[in-house]
Design a protein around this motif. Sequence first.
Motif, PDB file in Angstrom:
ATOM      1  N   ILE A   1      55.388  38.149  51.770  1.00 61.04           N
ATOM      2  CA  ILE A   1      56.510  37.241  52.066  1.00 61.04           C
ATOM      3  C   ILE A   1      57.811  38.040  52.172  1.00 61.04           C
ATOM      4  N   ALA A   2      57.964  39.042  51.289  1.00 60.01           N
ATOM      5  CA  ALA A   2      59.169  39.880  51.348  1.00 60.01           C
ATOM      6  C   ALA A   2      59.260  40.577  52.706  1.00 60.01           C
ATOM      7  N   ALA A   3      58.116  41.050  53.213  1.00 59.48           N
ATOM      8  CA  ALA A   3      58.125  41.728  54.518  1.00 59.48           C
ATOM      9  C   ALA A   3      58.579  40.771  55.615  1.00 59.48           C
ATOM     10  N   MET A   4      58.075  39.523  55.559  1.00 62.37           N
ATOM     11  CA  MET A   4      58.463  38.550  56.585  1.00 62.37           C
ATOM     12  C   MET A   4      59.944  38.206  56.476  1.00 62.37           C
ATOM     13  N   LEU A   5      60.419  37.990  55.253  1.00 62.69           N
ATOM     14  CA  LEU A   5      61.834  37.658  55.063  1.00 62.69           C
ATOM     15  C   LEU A   5      62.717  38.818  55.526  1.00 62.69           C
ATOM     16  N   GLY A   6      62.288  40.052  55.213  1.00 63.89           N
ATOM     17  CA  GLY A   6      63.055  41.225  55.615  1.00 63.89           C
ATOM     18  C   GLY A   6      63.130  41.349  57.135  1.00 63.89           C
ATOM     19  N   ALA A   7      61.967  41.159  57.771  1.00 66.24           N
ATOM     20  CA  ALA A   7      61.926  41.273  59.227  1.00 66.24           C
ATOM     21  C   ALA A   7      62.786  40.182  59.868  1.00 66.24           C
ATOM     22  N   PHE A   8      62.680  38.967  59.325  1.00 71.97           N
ATOM     23  CA  PHE A   8      63.490  37.861  59.844  1.00 71.97           C
ATOM     24  C   PHE A   8      64.979  38.175  59.686  1.00 71.97           C
TER      25      PHE A   8
END
Lengths: 263, 247
Positions: free
Chosen positions: A216-223
């Motif tokens: 989830i952190a990766a997705m939030l970071g990418a977003f």
Amino acid sequence: MLDDFMTRAMLAGVGVAFAAAPLGCFVVWRRMAYFGDATAHAAILGVALSLALETSIFAGALAIALAMAFTVSFLGRRGYAMDTVLGVLAHSALAFGLVAVSFLSGIRIDLMAYLFGDILAVSRGDLVVIWGGAALVVALIFWRWSALLTATLNEELAYAGGLDPRREQLVLTLSLAITVAVAIKVVGVLLIAALLIIPAAAARGLARTPEAMAGIAAMLGAFSAVAGLQGAYLFDTPAGPSIVCVAAVLFAASNLVGWQGRG
Amino acid sequence: MSLIAVQGLSVAYGANTVLRGVDLKVEPGEIVTIVGPNGSGKTSLLRAIIGAAEPAQGEIALKPGLRIGYVPQRLHIDRTLPITVERFMRLTGRVSRATCRAALEAAGVPDLLRRQMSQLSGGQFQRVLLAGALINRPEVLLLDEATQGLDQPGSAAFYRQIEAVRRDTGCAVVMISHELHVVMSASDRVICLNGHVCCEGTPAVVASAPEYRALFGTGTGGALALYRHDHDHGHDHDHPQSHEAAG
């Protein structure tokens, strides 16, 4: 497609976010936030040295970040209080770096580019370095994931399972130095720690397992990277700080969701 | 051969020697309890066995390929780290959900698989730690004050569980405890430690040994001595290192 500077910038931001997310989770779990900060601040000294020696910025930043990380670990083991060591080293490294840069009068250096990043100027070569470094960090952490997690939970548990927590610490230190070196171009040395910590902290309330938190952190970071860049383009704001602002808003939102879920 | 053979072990932190000249052998299937006052080197002994503390002198020989299950004294899980019981149990190996469930059952806490570790009560938490230590079918189980934070019925139940585990799996158990009155019946052997091995033997022998009484007071029979001993007595720490082992 890569001819467009916006596309290159987004790819660079997403690449760094992918590496920063799983590493950032460990930084949060192990309470290494200031360790990340210190390593990042030291990198400006590396930038100055590589400009003086005309080597690649990546190599210089990586070398000094590593040296910094090892110095901190060493002094920490010698019994100095950790926050004092970090406070002394982080800011003196930054200060020495800034002074060193000022000696390089021959070249006109845009200091802001290194302090806050210059993601819109990412070249194809930079992209290769960023994605190469990010892939290396993700691979390292993926490979050592269970061992890192065990060592983070309890040192004795790791020893009893036949692991060496000191080696796992080394893996994290190395990953941190690589991430700092590749993230300089994207958010600059002052905001790298934000990219490590904020997405991971935002993911905490939404996850039930360590793996889910990293994902989830990766997705939030990418977003954050994509949305921040678009915001910067729309409102003509500095790109690196805009990315961090989006991440911060996501953090606030995820906490609100978490509170409501609990209430 | 012995599962664990410690010979002439000394452990030092800087200039501070916490253990000197310790000999210890653990045979398959036996329950050994280590008692001793605070700072007597109990935890250092366990840390040395698992390789977390370097011996300053002496040797530690583990049976090749020895499977160790370890239950730490306290395991603090940072609030920022979400982890379910099932994920915790799977940390050290690839095990099926059925195996996890069986280990939890063996530890006396079935049906916790999907709970967050942070939501467990103290007793449940310790039993999950025990289940995690059991999951790789250990040949020896090391417990470092595993009942800290449990009330007396809780820790009595916990030690009964340990006995049951030994009976069912045949693994040896080495545990640190300050609750000799609770572990009495379960232990085959008690080792009284105070920087060195003061005395060792069956629980009854140790409880009546003068060295043990010197450390833990002079109460009757030793079993309840822990709760009766006074702190105003002095005892001689400079007595020779090897007593006649009382048993």
